[in-house]
Write a protein that holds these residues in place. Structure first.
Motif, short mmCIF file in Angstrom:
data_model
loop_
_atom_site.label_atom_id
_atom_site.label_comp_id
_atom_site.label_asym_id
_atom_site.label_seq_id
_atom_site.Cartn_x
_atom_site.Cartn_y
_atom_site.Cartn_z
N THR A 1 0.90 -1.12 0.09
CA THR A 1 0.00 -0.04 -0.11
C THR A 1 0.86 1.04 0.05
O THR A 1 0.45 2.40 -0.74
N GLN B 1 -7.56 0.44 0.01
CA GLN B 1 -7.49 -0.70 0.91
C GLN B 1 -9.04 -0.66 1.56
O GLN B 1 -9.65 -1.72 1.82
N ASP C 1 -6.34 -1.51 -4.79
CA ASP C 1 -5.70 -1.90 -3.53
C ASP C 1 -6.59 -2.99 -2.89
O ASP C 1 -7.55 -2.74 -2.43
N GLU C 2 -6.38 -4.35 -2.83
CA GLU C 2 -7.23 -5.44 -2.33
C GLU C 2 -8.65 -5.28 -2.63
O GLU C 2 -9.40 -5.31 -1.98
MG MG Z 1 -2.05 -2.70 2.13
#
Ligand code: MG
Ligand code: ATP
Ligand code: ATP
Ligand code: LEU
Ligand code: MG
Lengths: 267, 235, 347, 300, 409
Positions: A48, A95, A186-187
């Motif tokens: 991240t 995220q 992000d994820e």
């Molecule tokens: Mg992360």
């Protein structure tokens, strides 16, 4: 590997320190046109943080971030403001979902259009035909994006009232509204069940292939990663420890030890 | 041990739980699976008195606990590892663990339990003086579970312990849950998205959709149930 | 109308309330007395209190409200600023305003406000008196001037400064504003010590003055302290207590010797169980003047009232006064006082 | 040099009072993210109660030190009671309301309390008895630091140390820290959050009362409005130090007091407040989270 | 029932304890007399007892209401009466008509006093709408808004003094622009600050503005203030105060309409959306390509513009200004108007401004208790309507985009 495709993003020896902590340590990475690239690694590896550096949220301690927009000038974007980075054509998701909770779904996407429109204060007050046209265009574009991610029928809902999975998709739609050539996710599958993940899988592939947007993806869901990415980078403790095709990564002993564990991809 | 009778829970005017009933027996691992926003977290929060149900009843060891304030429920031994871990970011690992034992008085036993969790998660012993907020996701999850164990739970409620964790860590966490259940004989109520693994671990399972329990069966049966397979296992 | 309506406008809430409430109480007390004695010209007197918080915009509200309720005379306003904002409205409605405390010189001297009267003297007269006293009788050579930045305090300080400089007998070695309500003034006190002033002239009110006096004592600074009539009152004596000994103040010639004043104060103490606050005397006097004018005019005709106010002497709590052509009270003279044994003594 | 020392001392004295009041601000803010605008009023009420009690005691023949102690104690008790009640009425019902609603409620409460005291007592300034005796041994330096200043400095230093220890080492202190960091999780480990919040208000109010009594007897007068200025300054101090941060509030108070004193001494006291806020702006530009606030890069 | 009474008795006793020293005891330290006002104790008991009963009843009712609401339609919040009216053109059109008629006839029905305070209230309506941009839409807490108001008022007063050729009408926009300029200048250094740090710095700016006005006597005439400011002119016509007030009133009505028109358009535009996004999540907003500095500054500037413009009218209405009108209290009131109205809601702001400004005037009947009651009402209104009078729920963006799309596309 994308054969002889043009590079879009080129990161060289990126390093980011927080006080004494080196969260990202000389990471080199590139993304080419039409590629889906994954970035994986254990929790706290610095993935991240890497995104944050690339998108201008943090100013990296060292290293170079170069972008080569498909139809524009190459430039170094170290320490550039996030909104400028987005204007150049790289958009991201977060995220921990960061939607504009008290705005409607459609408005969220319309914000994505902000940097592609230019109504001024005076324009907004006077509402000339040009402004109205731009507004209409923004709405239409927003709708078509919502349709793509399957949210058109909740367009007037508040973002906060959406189910989690839908919020993730809205984030993607919002990022796409900025007309990026590279999308950083992000994820995106975090907190989704396998069924939802499968739908997401299809969505990402569709964005990559149909829209011709390159994708850089952080994800812990190995099934998704292995399925859709063409190349994978692996980080641990801020360092890049491996890179290669899904097949190579799956069998890389270093990666297995640090990250996948035995029988990793059934997780 | 735990019996929930058709509870209804609201967030303001939004009804999140609609007549949920379920049971957990002593020594069991029971899992609750369901899509995002099904109401799993809300169920746990209702059990703990954070978002008390408007109606219905919750019995713990035969005694009603709905309407009790949160701290009284914790006192009874119903301990939750909440979604998103919720580590106290500006407390050290050690202080976080001590907070877990907030309601306990016996210093000696607390010390014992401290050693116990540090044995269970050696990494925490290494990091004991680091601030909780600076731990990595996996470490935080271990800390959250340990913190709950410090309260000597009778019933341990786990909310998506695998969320956002690396595959290797997920395996570890599930192993440890099994271990806690076997060795400490702690009853566990596990909420998971990761239905596959959760059902493999649990004895029984409930499926939740839109605030209602739609299926209840043994874990083994659920694993082979066609509906579950397509909806939650992604097969 | 079957009553005479008299407005009493001033700050009755907020931080300046202490300057407005005594006048309100004085007016109400007097009205009660008059009514108990059968009224005025056979009618009752009705007091309409109006809070203006010393804010111009609220003062205009209060003024229009008073006008629309039929008040023909207003006791007030208390702050010069609020007074200026309200006077335009009174002027048009032909309402007379008698202020107990608005001391800003232009209010009378500019001639803009023919309907304005006051029972207090304007800032410039006292400034001169204070300057003469300090340089003459006290023989001070180095003088520090401190003010509270308000129109009254600063006005007084400015005049004092001007007259000292014109007099050429002494030097103003420090000229500084302080913030009313600040926690303490020790930094300013240290400054007074540093410039080796042998007298301090202060423009402002008693709360700040007593803080200053107390801290001067505490910091062992031995300069003489001279203030305007804003500090010459029981409030100052009460708060500063023993530390007040030796402090000088300019103020209207000793009013406590007047019968009316004694009576008023006694009545107040009886009624409220405490000493009256700031501007009580002036407020009381204003109300007395108003009542007398109504009586003399046989009603509330503007021209008649004006005539009565300008021509008839009245015995009031601040002495035997009438108003001059500009609206300033005649007969309110000034002298210098010193606190001796806990009392202001005329020098 | 003497001049500098004099200003330093007056700045420290003023600053430590700011600090005492700022602690209450900061603790409340830390726990429920509320700017408790009525906190200054608690300080004022504390001073008033002390004044009334000492007045009554003097009349009934008590003297000297016993008055100081009794008046101080009762003032603290009453301030605590007011703080507690204030929280229960004006803030607790707004626990889940939008961020700014309790702020408005606080402003309303502040107005109410001011006018309550105005009506119940008097609008005038009242003389506050000199409860702190003049120590003979201070005489040689009295022009720099008097007995009252000494007492103020010592008392506030002790109060701050006690508070810090309390928060660091006691159970309730830990509970306060936990509640501050994550209210839901605090409840999940068995903390009675409502009680912790009440205790926070009580401690803050007690500190404010100490400040009120000290200031009262230092400057010798109070009225219903003294809480406003003190409150604003204390709030500034709290932010200056990094709001929510306890040592920060203490430091912020001192810095603010010193800045004001130096500005008044070397420049002009007319612009004292301009400098106070100027220092604030300057510090916040350099350190956006205050002196001791952690300038964490937001983790996203 | 008995329990309820018992509780109320206990609460009343608590208040008796609480108010004992202040309400009952009164000492005169000079004369060494104590006055014991025991009767007050009884009053406190009685009042607290009944207030508590009422309080319980009201809270229960509030709970009941929210319970009922959720039974009516699951999921979404039942629109309140206010919202329902706002959403349904068939309801609000006639209402608007009636309102317009009342607004036009107002000065002819009521006396100068009423018109005069209404002008002040309308001034605060505009202030509320202006601050609503900064606080309600862009989420930038501003506790020193009054500074811009002061800037506007002094601009007019000073311009009039030094350049009498520029009359009221020229000064109106100039005041607004100068206000906006100050908004940008003050906004710059504090761009990076968040939330409550912003609050205190703006509070500081507010006080600095007042202190500067007070001390900078050469220019602003200090605490003496500036007198003889001309009222709004109408082709140089001489007007009585009554007529001038009426004229100012209509002027303010137009001003309010203009403000609503402009803020509404802004709110509904690219700029307005960026403000809201900034309020919701600064980081996400920037990451989506919105220029934070420019967006924030524009919010400050536009908020300040209205304060400046209406400051001109304020000076003209009073004909006299001094620093007393620009204290923290005014900032607090304007902020209260915004929050009480319901952040971001234009109708809410208007209603709240009318309430908060007119209330103290109508509370004059309570005389001394006026501000006490005012404070209490502020607390109560927040407790019983924490979201504000008219929550800015979906009203603004409820217009159906799909329809718009079908029509035009
Ligand atoms: Mg992360
Ligand atoms: N703003 C910050 N200040 C201090 N340390 C930080 C900050 N942001 C990240 N870190 C630290 O940097 C390291 C890398 O964090 P990062 O969030 O990039 O990990 P990640 O790879 O994304 O992990 P995950 O998979 O759990 O999201 C961690 O140790 C984290 O604690
Ligand atoms: N604080 C809240 N306020 C309002 N609504 C909420 C709140 N928390 C949850 N909800 C709503 O309640 C419903 C159930 O949420 P819950 O968090 O219990 O689901 P979940 O099954 O745990 O989902 P997930 O898998 O995403 O954790 C959802 O529709 C959600 O939007
Ligand atoms: C109450 C005071 C501020 C009044 C002052 N004398 C004035 O002229 O304004
Ligand atoms: Mg959940």
């Amino acid at each position: 590997m994308a054969e002889a495709a043009a590079k879009l993003l080129e990161v060289r020896e990126l390093t980011m320190d927080f006080g004494g902590l080196r969260a990202v340590d000389s990471v080199t990475l590139e993304v080419c046109e039409n590629e889906i690239v994954a970035l994986i690694g254990p929790n706290g590896a610095g993935k991240t943080t890497f995104f944050n550096c690339v998108t201008g949220i943090y100013k990296p301690t060292r290293g170079e971030i170069l972008v080569h927009p498909p139809n524009g000038q190459s430039r170094k974007i170290n320490g550039m403001k996030p909104n400028r980075v987005t204007e150049i054509g790289m958009a991201r998701t977060f995220q921990n979902i960061r939607l504009f909770q008290n705005m409607t779904v459609l408005e969220n996407v319309m914000i994505g259009r902000h940097c592609r429109t230019n109504t001024s204060i005076l324009g907004a007050i006077l509402r000339s035909p040009k402004v109205l046209g731009e507004e209409r265009e923004t709405v239409e574009k927003g709708y078509s994006l919502l349709e793509k991610v399957g949210l058109a029928d909740v367009a007037d809902e508040f973002a906060k009232n959406l189910p989690y999975g839908a919020q993730r998709r809205l984030e993607i739609a919002r990022a796409m509204a900025t007309d990026p050539f590279l999308l950083l996710l992000d994820e995106p599958a975090a907190g989704m069940n396998p069924q939802e993940t499968k739908e997401l899988d299809e969505l990402i592939v569709r964005i990559g292939k149909e829209e011709g947007i390159a994708i850089l993806l952080i994800e812990h869901d190995m099934k998704l990663v292995m399925n859709i990415s063409e190349r994978i980078y692996v980080m641990e403790y801020g360092k890049k420890i491996a890179q290669g095709s899904p097949q190579e990564i799956r069998t890389n002993p270093k990666v297995i030890e640090a990250y996948l564990g035995e029988g990793g991809d059934d997780a | 041990m735990l019996k929930v009778n058709s509870i209804n829970t609201f967030y303001g005017n939004i009804q999140a739980l609609k007549g949920v009933s379920l049971e957990v027996h002593e020594g069991e691992i029971v899992t609750l699976i369901g899509a995002n926003g099904a109401g799993k977290t809300t169920t746990l929060m209702s059990l703990c008195g954070i978002v008390p149900p408007r109606s219905g009843e919750i019995l713990f060891q035969g005694k009603p606990i709905h309407g009790l304030p949160g701290d009284k429920i914790v006192e009874l031994g119903v301990i939750q590892v909440p979604e998103g871990r919720r580590i106290f970011p500006n407390m050290t690992v050690l202080e976080n663990l001590e907070m877990g034992a907030y309601l306990r008085k016996n210093k000696l036993l607390i010390k014992q339990d401290l050693n116990m969790v540090m044995d269970l998660f050696p990494i925490l012993a290494q990091r004991r003086n680091q601030l909780g907020g600076t731990l990595s996701g996996g470490e935080q999850q271990m800390l959250a579970i340990s913190r709950a164990l410090m309260a000597r739970p009778r019933l341990l409620l786990l909310d998506e312990p695998s969320l956002g964790l690396a595959p290797i860590i997920i395996q570890q966490i599930f192993d440890i849950i099994r271990k806690i259940n076997r060795e400490n004989n702690t009853t566990i109520f596990l909420v998971e998205q990761n239905a596959n693994q959760a059902l493999k671990l649990a004895h029984r399972g409930y499926v939740m959709e839109n605030g209602r329990i739609t299926l209840a069966d043994s874990a083994a049966n659920l694993l082979t149930n066609e509906e579950v397979k397509t909806a939650y296992l992604g097969i | 109308a079957d009553t005479f309506k008299i407005g009493v406008a001033g700050p009755h809430t907020g931080d300046l309330a202490p300057y407005g409430i005594p006048t309100k109480e004085a007016a109400m007390m007097l009205a009660e007395q008059v009514n108990a004695a059968g009224g005025l010209l056979g009618k009752k007197v009705e007091v309409i209190p109006m809070d203006d918080q010393c804010k111009p915009e609220i003062a205009t509200n209060a003024a229009t409200k008073l006008v629309s309720e039929g008040a023909r005379i207003v006791i007030g306003h208390v702050c010069s600023g609020a007074t200026k904002a309200a006077l335009g409205i009174y002027k048009e409605a032909k309402v007379i305003a008698i202020s107990p405390s608005a001391t800003n010189p232009p209010l009378t001297q500019s001639g803009d406000y023919p309907n304005f009267y006051r029972t207090i003297a304007s800032d410039d007269m006292q400034g001169k008196l204070a300057a003469d006293f300090v340089t003459g009788k006290l023989g001070a050579k180095r003088i520090a001037i401190i003010h509270d930045k308000g129109d009254y305090g600063k006005g007084f300080a400015d005049f004092a400064k001007k007259f000292i400089e014109e007099g050429g007998k002494a030097e103003v070695v420090m000229y500084e504003g302080i913030t009313p309500g600040a926690m303490d003034y020790s930094a300013v006190i240290q400054k007074v010590r540093r410039v080796k002033a042998d007298a301090v002239i202060f423009g402002g009110y008693h709360p700040e003055a007593s803080k200053l006096v107390a801290q001067l004592k505490k910091k062992r600074v031995k300069a003489a302290f001279v203030g305007p009539d804003g500090i010459k009152g029981d409030g100052f004596l009460e708060i500063a207590g023993k530390k007040a000994e030796g402090v000088y103040a300019t103020g209207p010639m000793d009013v406590t010797k007047y019968e009316e004043n004694k009576k008023a104060r006694a009545a107040y103490v009886k009624k409220y169980g405490k000493e009256p606050g700031t501007f009580f005397d002036q407020g009381y006097a204003a109300m007395q003047a108003a009542l007398a004018a109504i009586k003399a005019a046989g009603g509330t005709d503007y021209a008649a009232l004006e005539k009565a106010l300008r021509n008839n002497y009245v015995d009031t709590a601040v002495g035997r006064i009438k108003f001059d052509a500009k609206g300033d009270a005649e007969g309110v003279g000034f002298s210098v006082y010193q606190v001796q044994n806990g009392k202001f003594v005329e020098l | 040099m003497d001049y500098f020392l004099e200003l330093l001392c007056s700045g420290l004295t003023r600053g430590s009072i700011y600090a005492l009041i700022a602690l209450g601000y900061t603790m409340v803010y830390g726990i429920i993210q509320l700017i408790n605008f009525a906190h200054g009023e608690i300080y004022m009420i504390g001073a008033f109660v002390a004044l009334i009690v000492s007045g009554v005691l003097t009349i009934y023949g008590f003297s000297g030190f016993s008055i100081l102690v009794l008046a101080g104690l009762i003032a603290m008790i009453y301030a605590a009671a007011y703080g507690y009640t204030l929280e229960k009425i004006a803030y607790q019902p707004l626990r889940n309301a939008p961020r700014l609603s309790p702020l408005i409620s606080a402003i309303g409460a502040s107005l109410f309390l001011q006018n309550y005291v105005l009506l119940a007592q008097t609008p005038d300034f009242l003389p506050f008895p000199e409860l702190i005796p003049e120590f003979a041994f201070m005489e040689p330096v009295a022009h720099i630091m008097g007995s009252s200043e000494l007492v103020i400095l010592v008392t506030s230093a002790i109060s701050m140390v006690v508070l810090t220890l309390l928060i660091k080492y006691t159970r309730i202190g830990k509970a306060m820290r936990a509640t501050q960091q994550d209210m839901v999780m605090a409840r999940l480990v068995g903390i009675n959050v409502d009680r912790v919040i009440s205790v926070t208000f009580i401690i803050g109010s007690v500190l404010a009362a100490i400040g009120g009594v000290l200031v009262g007897s230092y400057i010798g007068q109070i009225n219903f409005y003294i809480g406003f200025m003190a409150g604003v300054k204390a709030f500034t101090a709290a932010v200056l130090g990094g709001i929510g941060n306890i040592p920060g509030a203490a430091l912020g108070g001192l810095v603010l007091g010193l800045a004001e004193s130096m500005a008044a001494g070397y420049i002009s006291s007319a612009y004292e407040d301009v400098f106070a806020f100027g220092v604030l702006v300057l510090i916040l530009i350099l350190r956006p989270a205050g002196l001791l606030g952690k300038a964490v890069k937001q983790k996203v | 029932m008995f329990n309820v009474l018992k509780r109320s008795v206990l609460v009343a006793l608590w208040f008796v304890f609480l108010t004992f020293p202040l309400m009952v005891v009164k000492v005169n330290t000079l004369k060494n007399i104590v006055e014991w006002r025991w009767l007050n104790m009884l009053w406190v008991f009685i009042v607290a007892f009944f207030l508590h009963l009422f309080w319980r009843w009201a809270l229960d009712k509030r709970q009941l209401r929210s319970k009922k609401a959720e039974l009516e339609d699951e999921g979404l919040m039942a629109p309140t009466l206010g919202q329902r009216i706002l959403q349904d053109p068939r309801l609000y059109r006639p209402l608007l008509g009636v309102l317009a008629a009342v607004a036009i006839l107002f000065p002819w029905i009521l006396d100068v006093y009423q018109v005069n305070i209404m002008v002040l209230a309308l001034i605060f309506v505009v202030l509320g709408l202006g601050l609503n941009i900064t606080v309600g839409l862009a989420g930038l807490l501003d506790l020193g808004y009054v500074a811009f108001f002061a800037v506007g008022a002094y601009s007019y007063a000073l311009i009039h003094q030094h350049f009498p050729v520029l009359g009221f009408w020229a000064c109106l926009p100039i005041g607004g622009l100068i206000g906006a300029l100050f908004g940008v200048v003050l906004g710059f250094p504090i761009l990076r600050l968040r939330g409550d740090y912003l609050a205190i710095v703006t509070l500081g700016f507010g006080s600095i503005a007042k202190i500067v006005i007070e001390n900078w006597e050469e220019v602003t005439n200090g605490a003496k203030g500036i007198a003889n400011i001309p009222r709004p002119g109408f082709f140089g016509m001489e007007m009585s105060i009554g007529a001038a007030t009426t004229y100012t009133y209509y002027l303010m009505i137009l001003m309010v309409i203009f403000t609503i028109f402009v803020t509404n358009r802004l709110k509904d535009s690219r700029i307005g959306r960026a403000w809201m996004a900034l309020r919701e999540d600064e980081i996400a907003c920037v990451a989506m390509g919105v220029d934070m500095a420019r967006t924030k500054l524009s919010a400050y500037a536009l908020g300040a513009f209205w304060a400046g413009a209406v400051g001109v009218i304020f000076a003209a209405r009073n004909t006299y200004i001094n620093p007393n009108s620009f204290t923290f209290m005014e900032s607090a009131i304007v902020l209260s108007i915004v929050v009480l109205g319901g952040m971001g809601s234009i109708v809410g702001v208007i209603i709240a401004a009318l309430i908060l400004i007119l209330m103290p005037e109508y509370l004059r009947a309570f005389a001394d208790y006026r501000m006490l009651v005012f404070g209490a009402v502020m607390v109560l209104m927040m407790i019983f309507r924490p979201q504000g009078l008219i929550a800015n729920v979906r009203k603004t963006y409820a217009h159906r985009r799909p329809a718009a799309e079908e029509n035009n596309g």
